[in-house]
Motif scaffolding. Structure first.
Motif, PDB file in Angstrom:
ATOM      1  N   ASP A  74       9.270   7.680 -62.273  1.00 30.91           N
ATOM      2  CA  ASP A  74       9.592   9.092 -62.521  1.00 30.91           C
ATOM      3  C   ASP A  74       8.810   9.580 -63.742  1.00 30.91           C
ATOM      4  OD1 ASP A  74      10.744  11.535 -63.388  1.00 30.91           O
ATOM      5  OD2 ASP A  74      12.684  10.980 -62.545  1.00 30.91           O
ATOM      6  N   PRO A  75       7.973  10.613 -63.583  1.00 27.30           N
ATOM      7  CA  PRO A  75       7.180  11.104 -64.715  1.00 27.30           C
ATOM      8  C   PRO A  75       8.024  11.515 -65.929  1.00 27.30           C
ATOM      9  CG  PRO A  75       6.436  12.126 -62.675  1.00 27.30           C
ATOM     10  CD  PRO A  75       7.683  11.350 -62.354  1.00 27.30           C
ATOM     11  N   GLN A  76       9.268  11.961 -65.697  1.00 27.77           N
ATOM     12  CA  GLN A  76      10.142  12.366 -66.803  1.00 27.77           C
ATOM     13  C   GLN A  76      10.591  11.180 -67.663  1.00 27.77           C
ATOM     14  OE1 GLN A  76      13.225  14.511 -64.523  1.00 27.77           O
ATOM     15  NE2 GLN A  76      12.813  16.220 -65.917  1.00 27.77           N
ATOM     16  N   THR A  77      10.686  10.007 -67.052  1.00 28.57           N
ATOM     17  CA  THR A  77      11.233   8.849 -67.761  1.00 28.57           C
ATOM     18  C   THR A  77      10.260   7.671 -67.839  1.00 28.57           C
ATOM     19  OG1 THR A  77      12.225   8.043 -65.696  1.00 28.57           O
ATOM     20  CG2 THR A  77      13.614   9.426 -67.122  1.00 28.57           C
ATOM     21  N   ALA A  78       9.061   7.835 -67.320  1.00 29.35           N
ATOM     22  CA  ALA A  78       8.107   6.720 -67.216  1.00 29.35           C
ATOM     23  C   ALA A  78       7.836   6.013 -68.540  1.00 29.35           C
ATOM     24  CB  ALA A  78       6.789   7.219 -66.610  1.00 29.35           C
ATOM     25  N   ASN A  79       7.874   6.739 -69.638  1.00 31.01           N
ATOM     26  CA  ASN A  79       7.558   6.144 -70.936  1.00 31.01           C
ATOM     27  C   ASN A  79       8.796   5.795 -71.763  1.00 31.01           C
ATOM     28  OD1 ASN A  79       4.720   6.291 -70.583  1.00 31.01           O
ATOM     29  ND2 ASN A  79       4.864   8.489 -70.944  1.00 31.01           N
ATOM     30  N   LEU A  80       9.974   5.885 -71.168  1.00 31.99           N
ATOM     31  CA  LEU A  80      11.207   5.560 -71.875  1.00 31.99           C
ATOM     32  C   LEU A  80      11.222   4.077 -72.234  1.00 31.99           C
ATOM     33  CD1 LEU A  80      14.097   6.640 -72.691  1.00 31.99           C
ATOM     34  CD2 LEU A  80      14.865   5.654 -70.518  1.00 31.99           C
ATOM     35  N   PRO A  81      11.357   3.735 -73.516  1.00 32.28           N
ATOM     36  CA  PRO A  81      11.455   2.321 -73.868  1.00 32.28           C
ATOM     37  C   PRO A  81      12.715   1.705 -73.245  1.00 32.28           C
ATOM     38  CG  PRO A  81      10.953   3.641 -75.802  1.00 32.28           C
ATOM     39  CD  PRO A  81      11.326   4.596 -74.695  1.00 32.28           C
ATOM     40  N   CYS A  82      12.537   0.583 -72.555  1.00 36.52           N
ATOM     41  CA  CYS A  82      13.645  -0.080 -71.877  1.00 36.52           C
ATOM     42  C   CYS A  82      13.738  -1.530 -72.335  1.00 36.52           C
ATOM     43  CB  CYS A  82      13.455  -0.026 -70.362  1.00 36.52           C
ATOM     44  SG  CYS A  82      13.545   1.633 -69.671  1.00 36.52           S
ATOM     45  N   VAL A  83      14.946  -1.941 -72.658  1.00 33.24           N
ATOM     46  CA  VAL A  83      15.222  -3.291 -73.146  1.00 33.24           C
ATOM     47  C   VAL A  83      16.113  -3.993 -72.133  1.00 33.24           C
ATOM     48  CG1 VAL A  83      16.330  -4.604 -74.991  1.00 33.24           C
ATOM     49  CG2 VAL A  83      15.012  -2.538 -75.546  1.00 33.24           C
ATOM     50  N   ALA A  84      15.686  -5.171 -71.689  1.00 34.93           N
ATOM     51  CA  ALA A  84      16.468  -5.963 -70.740  1.00 34.93           C
ATOM     52  C   ALA A  84      17.429  -6.874 -71.490  1.00 34.93           C
ATOM     53  CB  ALA A  84      15.538  -6.807 -69.878  1.00 34.93           C
ATOM     54  N   VAL A  85      18.651  -6.995 -70.960  1.00 34.28           N
ATOM     55  CA  VAL A  85      19.613  -7.977 -71.465  1.00 34.28           C
ATOM     56  C   VAL A  85      20.188  -8.721 -70.260  1.00 34.28           C
ATOM     57  CG1 VAL A  85      20.215  -6.724 -73.571  1.00 34.28           C
ATOM     58  CG2 VAL A  85      21.523  -6.314 -71.506  1.00 34.28           C
ATOM     59  N   ALA A  87      22.776 -12.389 -69.148  1.00 31.26           N
ATOM     60  CA  ALA A  87      23.483 -13.634 -69.425  1.00 31.26           C
ATOM     61  C   ALA A  87      22.814 -14.796 -68.688  1.00 31.26           C
ATOM     62  CB  ALA A  87      24.938 -13.513 -68.992  1.00 31.26           C
ATOM     63  N   TYR A  88      21.897 -14.487 -67.771  1.00 30.58           N
ATOM     64  CA  TYR A  88      21.223 -15.499 -66.960  1.00 30.58           C
ATOM     65  C   TYR A  88      19.840 -15.770 -67.531  1.00 30.58           C
ATOM     66  CZ  TYR A  88      25.055 -14.135 -64.002  1.00 30.58           C
ATOM     67  OH  TYR A  88      26.311 -13.844 -63.531  1.00 30.58           O
ATOM     68  N   HIS A  89      19.814 -16.226 -68.781  1.00 28.03           N
ATOM     69  CA  HIS A  89      18.566 -16.403 -69.507  1.00 28.03           C
ATOM     70  C   HIS A  89      17.802 -17.638 -69.067  1.00 28.03           C
ATOM     71  CE1 HIS A  89      15.648 -16.744 -72.659  1.00 28.03           C
ATOM     72  NE2 HIS A  89      16.136 -17.920 -73.009  1.00 28.03           N
ATOM     73  N   SER A  90      16.494 -17.471 -68.972  1.00 31.64           N
ATOM     74  CA  SER A  90      15.559 -18.580 -68.837  1.00 31.64           C
ATOM     75  C   SER A  90      14.215 -18.068 -69.336  1.00 31.64           C
ATOM     76  CB  SER A  90      15.435 -19.043 -67.379  1.00 31.64           C
ATOM     77  OG  SER A  90      14.736 -18.083 -66.614  1.00 31.64           O
ATOM     78  N   ALA A  91      13.324 -18.987 -69.654  1.00 33.74           N
ATOM     79  CA  ALA A  91      11.992 -18.580 -70.110  1.00 33.74           C
ATOM     80  C   ALA A  91      11.287 -17.782 -69.027  1.00 33.74           C
ATOM     81  CB  ALA A  91      11.178 -19.807 -70.498  1.00 33.74           C
ATOM     82  N   GLU A  92      11.491 -18.146 -67.764  1.00 42.19           N
ATOM     83  CA  GLU A  92      10.848 -17.452 -66.656  1.00 42.19           C
ATOM     84  C   GLU A  92      11.345 -16.006 -66.551  1.00 42.19           C
ATOM     85  OE1 GLU A  92      12.433 -20.492 -66.208  1.00 42.19           O
ATOM     86  OE2 GLU A  92      10.599 -21.692 -66.225  1.00 42.19           O
ATOM     87  N   VAL A  93      12.648 -15.814 -66.728  1.00 41.62           N
ATOM     88  CA  VAL A  93      13.212 -14.464 -66.668  1.00 41.62           C
ATOM     89  C   VAL A  93      12.672 -13.622 -67.826  1.00 41.62           C
ATOM     90  CG1 VAL A  93      15.334 -13.084 -66.783  1.00 41.62           C
ATOM     91  CG2 VAL A  93      15.274 -15.158 -65.399  1.00 41.62           C
ATOM     92  N   ALA A  94      12.565 -14.205 -68.998  1.00 43.06           N
ATOM     93  CA  ALA A  94      12.045 -13.484 -70.161  1.00 43.06           C
ATOM     94  C   ALA A  94      10.613 -13.024 -69.915  1.00 43.06           C
ATOM     95  CB  ALA A  94      12.121 -14.365 -71.409  1.00 43.06           C
ATOM     96  N   VAL A  95       9.785 -13.907 -69.405  1.00 42.16           N
ATOM     97  CA  VAL A  95       8.385 -13.561 -69.123  1.00 42.16           C
ATOM     98  C   VAL A  95       8.317 -12.499 -68.030  1.00 42.16           C
ATOM     99  CG1 VAL A  95       6.213 -14.452 -68.168  1.00 42.16           C
ATOM    100  CG2 VAL A  95       7.439 -15.754 -69.911  1.00 42.16           C
ATOM    101  N   LYS A  96       9.094 -12.668 -66.974  1.00 39.21           N
ATOM    102  CA  LYS A  96       9.093 -11.707 -65.873  1.00 39.21           C
ATOM    103  C   LYS A  96       9.519 -10.318 -66.353  1.00 39.21           C
ATOM    104  CE  LYS A  96      11.125 -10.708 -61.370  1.00 39.21           C
ATOM    105  NZ  LYS A  96      12.128 -11.099 -60.372  1.00 39.21           N
ATOM    106  N   ALA A  97      10.525 -10.266 -67.231  1.00 35.73           N
ATOM    107  CA  ALA A  97      11.006  -8.967 -67.722  1.00 35.73           C
ATOM    108  C   ALA A  97       9.890  -8.197 -68.417  1.00 35.73           C
ATOM    109  CB  ALA A  97      12.198  -9.170 -68.667  1.00 35.73           C
ATOM    110  N   ILE A  98       9.138  -8.865 -69.263  1.00 32.67           N
ATOM    111  CA  ILE A  98       8.040  -8.199 -69.966  1.00 32.67           C
ATOM    112  C   ILE A  98       6.919  -7.845 -68.985  1.00 32.67           C
ATOM    113  CG2 ILE A  98       6.318  -8.442 -71.803  1.00 32.67           C
ATOM    114  CD1 ILE A  98       9.328  -8.134 -72.728  1.00 32.67           C
ATOM    115  N   GLU A  99       6.600  -8.752 -68.084  1.00 37.01           N
ATOM    116  CA  GLU A  99       5.552  -8.484 -67.091  1.00 37.01           C
ATOM    117  C   GLU A  99       5.912  -7.307 -66.178  1.00 37.01           C
ATOM    118  OE1 GLU A  99       4.996 -12.223 -65.077  1.00 37.01           O
ATOM    119  OE2 GLU A  99       3.585 -12.948 -66.598  1.00 37.01           O
ATOM    120  N   MET A 100       7.208  -7.150 -65.879  1.00 34.56           N
ATOM    121  CA  MET A 100       7.649  -6.074 -64.986  1.00 34.56           C
ATOM    122  C   MET A 100       7.729  -4.721 -65.693  1.00 34.56           C
ATOM    123  SD  MET A 100       8.058  -7.424 -61.960  1.00 34.56           S
ATOM    124  CE  MET A 100       9.121  -6.304 -61.092  1.00 34.56           C
TER     125      MET A 100
END
Length: 125
Positions: A74-85, A87-100
């Protein structure tokens, strides 16, 4: 200025909502809470202006990954900073979150000092 911020917290778990809300309110940061992705999209599309969003990845229905995709398309929200949280933490999930396209990633339980410090770094960009 941190006191001018307004954060959208997208979290379905009442305890998770409470933890994030307490941290933000302690730092005098205003917030709105959405219980799911659909509610978050309504708030975002409804013209509410947010400094950033904190999104749980494991939401019921539309998950946090899919919500991020909708925000970025959405052009209105495309640049909104988004932080993932999550409880199902793993190194793979952390990397995927930033990559996505998340601007930051945190495992639950949140460590208050580093969470606020990183949130400030992300939102000041």
């Amino acid at each position: 200025m941190i006191n001018d911020w307004r954060i959208l917290v997208v979290e379905d778990d009442p305890d998770g909502q409470d933890v994030v809300a307490r941290i933000l309110r302690y730092h005098k940061i205003s917030l709105d809470i959405a219980n799911d992705a659909e509610e978050a999209l309504q708030l975002l599309i409804g013209g509410s202006q947010y400094t950033g969003a904190i999104i749980d990845l494991a939401l019921p229905g539309i998950d946090g990954w899919t919500l991020l995709g909708a925000i970025r398309r959405d052009p209105q929200t495309a640049n909104l900073p988004c932080v993932a949280v999550t409880a199902y933490h793993s190194a793979e999930v952390a990397v995927k979150a930033i990559e996505m396209g998340f601007n930051a990633y945190f495992a639950k339980p949140l460590e208050t000092t580093s969470f606020v410090r990183e949130l400030e770094r992300v939102l000041r960009r």
